[in-house]
Enzyme design. Structure first.
Site, PDB file in Angstrom:
ATOM      1  N   GLY A 143       2.080 -23.774 -15.316  1.00 52.66           N
ATOM      2  CA  GLY A 143       2.491 -23.598 -16.193  1.00 52.66           C
ATOM      3  C   GLY A 143       2.162 -22.307 -16.699  1.00 52.66           C
ATOM      4  O   GLY A 143       2.663 -21.637 -15.595  1.00 52.66           O
ATOM      5  N   GLY A 189      -0.158 -20.393 -14.642  1.00 52.09           N
ATOM      6  CA  GLY A 189      -0.771 -20.012 -13.405  1.00 52.09           C
ATOM      7  C   GLY A 189      -0.819 -21.705 -13.050  1.00 52.09           C
ATOM      8  O   GLY A 189      -0.522 -22.841 -13.853  1.00 52.09           O
ATOM      9  N   VAL A 233      -2.282 -24.788 -11.311  1.00 48.93           N
ATOM     10  CA  VAL A 233      -3.620 -25.390 -11.532  1.00 48.93           C
ATOM     11  C   VAL A 233      -3.334 -26.753 -10.750  1.00 48.93           C
ATOM     12  O   VAL A 233      -2.257 -27.380 -10.056  1.00 48.93           O
ATOM     13  CB  VAL A 233      -3.536 -26.896 -12.984  1.00 48.93           C
ATOM     14  CG1 VAL A 233      -5.105 -27.902 -13.267  1.00 48.93           C
ATOM     15  CG2 VAL A 233      -3.399 -25.671 -13.972  1.00 48.93           C
ATOM     16  N   ASP A 283      -1.665 -21.938 -29.567  1.00 46.52           N
ATOM     17  CA  ASP A 283      -0.211 -22.987 -29.027  1.00 46.52           C
ATOM     18  C   ASP A 283      -0.517 -24.186 -28.751  1.00 46.52           C
ATOM     19  O   ASP A 283      -0.659 -24.882 -27.891  1.00 46.52           O
ATOM     20  CB  ASP A 283      -0.249 -22.124 -27.160  1.00 46.52           C
ATOM     21  CG  ASP A 283       0.673 -22.323 -26.964  1.00 46.52           C
ATOM     22  OD1 ASP A 283       0.926 -22.344 -27.198  1.00 46.52           O
ATOM     23  OD2 ASP A 283       0.727 -21.819 -25.721  1.00 46.52           O
TER      24      ASP A 283
END
Ligand SMILES: *[C@@H]1O[C@H](CO)[C@@H](O)[C@H](O)[C@H]1NC(C)=O
Ligand SMILES: *[C@@H]1O[C@H](CO)[C@@H](O)[C@H](O)[C@H]1NC(C)=O
Ligand SMILES: *[C@@H]1O[C@H](CO)[C@@H](O)[C@H](O)[C@H]1NC(C)=O
Ligand SMILES: *[C@@H]1O[C@H](CO)[C@@H](O)[C@H](O)[C@H]1NC(C)=O
Ligand SMILES: *[C@@H]1O[C@H](CO)[C@@H](O)[C@H](O)[C@H]1NC(C)=O
Ligand SMILES: *[C@@H]1O[C@H](CO)[C@@H](O)[C@H](O)[C@H]1NC(C)=O
Ligand SMILES: *[C@@H]1O[C@H](CO)[C@@H](O)[C@H](O)[C@H]1NC(C)=O
Length: 924
Positions: free
Chosen positions: A607, A610, A612, A724
């Site tokens: 995303g 960074g 995952v 968010d």
């Protein structure tokens, strides 16, 4: 319970006011709350100022509102007390009581108040203001069983409680008689005048009881929508024979709607429902039918096929034209969203006709404290004292300031706290009848006369009678109070000897300062504090010291006082939440992480912040490692922000933060691994495999997420705003429980301030427009984003789309709003839900979602309110599902269709369990 509170000066004042306004209908009381003087309004109603000696009056001005009674209001402190009006009524008489609330931004604060209103000990309603210039109204019909009735405001959740008007209208007849009226009030939900010739309601003097018959042409959200094609207004000037005077007024019956194409259909939201209620329709034939014509129709209520059997033939039922026929149900179970239809029978030449309708909900009475009458008796001796004016039930919904109660359903008084209240005369003998009393504080008054026999109060532990002018002996009946632990009678005018039984008990006793009171018969030895002989020497010493400290500090152990000198209940002054010390975030070593992720082998998501990776620790624990891109805007500062923040937060609906790792300029955060990926994937992504999660599961996911957000907003000090929220930040675990993730954008809200300013961040489609414009971040920005998520759950549409929402519309909010507000909810429901949902729960969520995406933060509900609504929808849905799975008699559903969908559902379950067994982890 209030039946002996007669002597209140307030009540006397009201009696006087009622006498002076005898020109109008008898039994009318119209209180202009906060008003200064009486006046007669344009309807001819006499208004009087409310002469309360608490609360403050304020003038307000609201555009287009010119009625004098709405230019003032009375508001009360936002504290834990209740504020009551007590009105005199005629016993065994039915009344309508109406309370109205016009906020008008009286406090220049735009914090919309939310508080409770109760009638006697019964919770009547929660008043939620959502607009500064709209009048909120509550009406209740009751049979008076005592000479007074009280209306109290309490429980200020936000803002200050206030009231604009309070009106009492006495009925003459028995139209509202029900078998349940001794145990239930009727709370008014709808009173509709169909075919009204204007938007103005019909009321006094057309209705001699001043009921407000609302015009069917007033457009409110989800009120009287879904009107059938061919619906026409009709009216007549002929008088209508309504038979008795409490029937609907002639003017209401002179207008009606007719279904020219054979049907009348309506849908309306019924405040207070689902529940059982009283519902009546009023018909009068006001059209001219040819001799060979007929008008026959049936009522169709979804889920109630039995009701459709009865055929209405107005002329026949009323025995003539222009006469009232009033069929109804005295106890019918109704939903919150009521859809109904009048459909003509096949042999009828004319379509259905309806003139008016009334729907009231049963509201169960609370009998109040068991000690209400006794306390009323105590109070009646002090009619002019402030503390005796509090009104309502002594214990419910909150106790008076000088009373404490236990928490039984019918509470008992456990403490009387009347220290330093200038009490004179004898100790009220009624106090001795309070069988649940534990503490009695009457110290520092001017009480005279003897100490009464308190042996009836078997639970009494603490008695404070010191610093009065009590005379007579220290009664030996005190020995019969089995639980007595502390007795203070010092500084009175008591005489005689201290009963030996008191001296021999394990009892703190202070009788000093009574010059004629002696310990034994032979000597005047002055023992200030007598400790029972059963306590050993050491115990005696300690007990004495403790007691001495306690004595010296005076009323240290007395309940604290508020600014007004009123005693506050102890629980209120209990210490407030302290800030827990920041827990250190766990630091993983890089090699640990490298091993767990097998050198960052399995990428499970990426995303803006960074990539995952999936990992498995030595102990088998599965983890998700977010490696922050070095050039990501989430720099070092945000990193430490997130780490500190996350380590403090623990909630079952928030993705668990396990720790962090920093190595060679790379920053990583480690979370628990969520097996079922993101909500987004389940709604739109590859995980749906053409199938999607059903409605109840969607509601449960919404509930979980809302709980997580609620915790961020209310459970953390200072509150945390997520900033968010979106479907890709709601993750699902093995059991499909939802957890909110990614606090990367979270910032600590500034403690005490309502908003923090910072650079606008968030995701297009979810971003609160107000925040975008003003850059003022509040918890209501999260509520906006959550509203968008709710709309996605309903519709299965992404928040932003170039195709789905038609021309000139890319945004789910605009699109959904347009459909929902025009009553077309079907137009937005995700087709893949089939018909396996309850339309009422869907409405509930749709309406709340629209509230959440209101343009201004202050218009939006709190996440806690949204959560409650979701929970209500879930229980509706569960009940609905039972009906659907069992005997589906809902006429709006097609049974062939629904069995097909049930099959699908079973498939979906299989799919989910299958998915669990696939060890393919999903992105976070
Ligand atoms: C409210 O208005 C009345 C009359 O206009 C005035 O006498 C009164 O002082 C005002 N009260 C307040 C609190 O402003
Ligand atoms: C007040 O009335 C005017 C004219 O009737 C109308 O244009 C205006 O929208 C109304 N304002 C409010 C706040 O209702
Ligand atoms: C006050 O209102 C809040 C929220 O509306 C509710 O949770 C709470 O139970 C109420 N308290 C009392 C004493 O009624
Ligand atoms: C109430 O009933 C009495 C007696 O039946 C009648 O005289 C009176 O006019 C009625 N009052 C109203 C307001 O209808
Ligand atoms: C309603 O009835 C009218 C004539 O009475 C007819 O022209 C019209 O098509 C009907 N509409 C519907 C939807 O049935
Ligand atoms: C109404 O009917 C329901 C179900 O038959 C019953 O439980 C209830 O006690 C009745 N009365 C009221 C006031 O709800
Ligand atoms: C008691 O009376 C005194 C003197 O009259 C007065 O100053 C005080 O405020 C009164 N206290 C209460 C609680 O009414």
């Amino acid at each position: 319970m209030e039946n002996r509170l007669l002597l209140f000066s307030l009540v006397l004042a009201l009696l006087l006011l009622m006498d002076s306004s005898s020109a109008q209908a008898p039994g009318f009381v119209s209180l202009d709350c906060g008003g200064k003087e009486g006046f007669r309004d344009e309807l001819g109603l006499e208004w009087s100022p409310d002469s309360l000696n608490y609360g403050e009056s304020t003038n307000i001005s609201v555009a287009n509102e010119t009625r004098t009674q709405y230019m003032t209001l009375r508001h009360f402190p936002a504290d834990s007390r209740k504020y009551c009006y007590t009105l005199t009524v005629a016993s065994r008489t039915r009344y309508l009581i109406r309370a109205t609330f016009l906020y008008g931004n009286f406090d220049n604060n735009n914090v919309y108040p939310k508080f409770d209103i109760s009638i006697g000990a019964t919770h009547w309603s929660t008043i939620v203001i959502s607009d500064a210039s709209t009048i909120e109204m509550r009406e209740l019909i009751f049979l008076a069983l005592s000479p007074t009735i009280s209306v109290c405001l309490s429980n200020a959740t936000t803002g200050q409680p206030f009231i604009s008007t309070l009106e009492l209208r006495q009925f003459n007849g028995s139209i509202y008689y029900t078998d349940f009226e001794a145990q239930f009030y009727l709370s008014v939900s709808a009173r509709i005048n169909f075919g009204a010739d204007s938007e103005a309601p019909v009321r006094y003097p057309d209705d001699p009881f001043d009921r407000i018959w609302e015009s069917d042409s007033v457009k409110r959200a989800n009120y009287l929508v879904d009107v059938a094609v061919g619906t026409e207004k009709v009216s007549t000037r002929m008088p209508i024979d309504v038979n008795r005077d409490d029937r609907p007024p002639v003017k209401v019956m002179q207008t009606a709607v007719v279904g020219r194409n054979g049907s009348l259909t309506y849908r309306l939201n019924l405040d207070g429902f689902p529940g059982t209620g009283w519902a009546f329709t009023y018909f009068a034939e006001i059209e001219d039918l040819a001799p060979d014509e007929s008008r026959k129709f049936r009522l169709v209520l979804p889920g109630n096929p039995e009701l459709s059997k009865a055929i209405v033939n107005i002329e026949e039922n009323a025995q003539g034209k222009y006469r009232l026929y009033e069929p109804g149900f005295t106890n019918i179970s109704l939903p919150f969203v009521l859809s109904f239809r009048f459909g003509k029978t096949s042999d009828s030449s004319r379509g259905p006709l309806v003139n008016a309708m009334e729907i009231n909900k049963y509201l169960e009475k609370n009998d109040g404290s068991l000690d209400g009458d006794i306390i009323a008796n105590v109070v009646s001796g002090y009619s002019s004292a402030d503390w005796a004016q509090e009104g309502g039930d002594p214990c419910l919904p909150v106790p008076w300031s000088w009373v404490r109660c236990n928490s039984d359903p019918q509470p008992r008084v456990v403490s009387i706290l009347l220290s330093k209240r200038n009490l004179t005369g004898a100790i009220p003998s009624s106090l001795t009848k309070l069988s649940g009393l534990v503490e009695l504080w009457l110290d520092w008054n001017s009480l005279t006369g003897p100490i009464p026999d308190l042996s009836g109060c078997v639970d009494l532990r603490i008695i404070h009678l010191e610093n009065n002018q009590l005379t007579g002996p220290l009664p030996s009946s005190l020995m019969n109070v089995p639980n007595l632990k502390e007795l203070y009678v010092q500084n009175n005018l008591l005489s005689g000897t201290v009963p030996r039984g008191l001296l021999n008990r394990n009892l703190v006793l202070d009788y000093s300062g009574n010059i004629n009171l002696h310990k034994g018969s032979k000597s005047g030895s002055r023992v200030n504090i007598v400790i029972g002989s059963s306590v050993g020497a050491a115990g005696l010493l300690i007990a004495t010291i403790v007691s001495c400290i306690f004595m010296r500090k005076g009323n240290k152990r007395q309940p604290e006082k508020d600014q007004l000198g009123n005693t506050l209940p102890l629980q209120i002054v209990a210490s407030s939440k302290s800030n827990a010390p920041t827990e250190a975030a766990h630091c993983f070593s890089f090699s640990e992480i490298e091993d767990a992720t097998r050198k960052f082998e399995k990428k499970i998501g990426s995303g803006g912040f960074g990539v995952v990776y999936y990992g498995k620790m030595k102990d088998g624990k599965e983890i998700a490692v977010k490696v922050l891109t070095s050039n990501s805007y989430q720099g070092k500062r945000e990193f430490s922000n997130e780490v500190i923040l996350l380590s403090r937060i623990h909630h079952r609906n928030l993705v668990q933060f396990l720790g962090y790792c920093q190595d060679d300029g790379r920053s990583m955060v480690i979370y628990e691994f969520m097996h079922n990926g993101t909500l987004k994937e389940h709604l739109y992504g590859p995980l749906t495999h053409g199938r999607s999660i059903n409605w109840i599961k969607r509601l449960e996911i919404a509930e979980d997420a809302a709980k997580g957000i609620e915790y961020l907003h209310t459970g953390c000090v200072p509150a945390i705003i997520h900033r968010d929220l979106k479907t890709s930040n709601i993750l699902l675990d093995k059991q499909m429980n939802a957890k909110v993730s990614d606090f990367g954008l979270s910032k600590l809200a500034v403690d005490g301030a309502s908003h923090v300013s910072s650079i606008v961040r968030g995701t297009v489609g979810y971003l609160d427009p107000e925040y975008y414009i003003s850059q003022q971040l509040t918890d209501k920005s999260d509520v906006y984003s959550f509203g968008v998520i709710l709309l996605e759950l309903i519709s299965g549409q992404e928040a932003i789309s170039n195709e789905s929402f038609g021309v000139n519309c890319r945004n789910i909010v605009q699109w959904a709003k347009m459909h929902i507000e025009s009553g077309d909810i079907q137009g937005i429901i995700d087709p893949s839900l089939g018909s396996e949902y309850d339309i009422q729960s869907m409405w509930k969520i749709a309406e709340k979602a629209l509230m959440c995406v209101q343009p201004h933060g202050f218009m939006r509900p709190s996440i806690s309110e949204v959560l409650k609504e979701i929970q209500d929808a879930i229980s509706m849905e569960r009940e609905g599902a039972m009906v659907r799975d069992g005997h589906s008699d809902d006429t709006s559903r097609n049974s062939a269709h629904s069995s097909l969908v049930l099959g699908d559902l079973a498939g979906a379950d299989n799919f989910l369990s299958l998915d669990e067994s696939v060890a393919q982890p999903s992105a976070r």
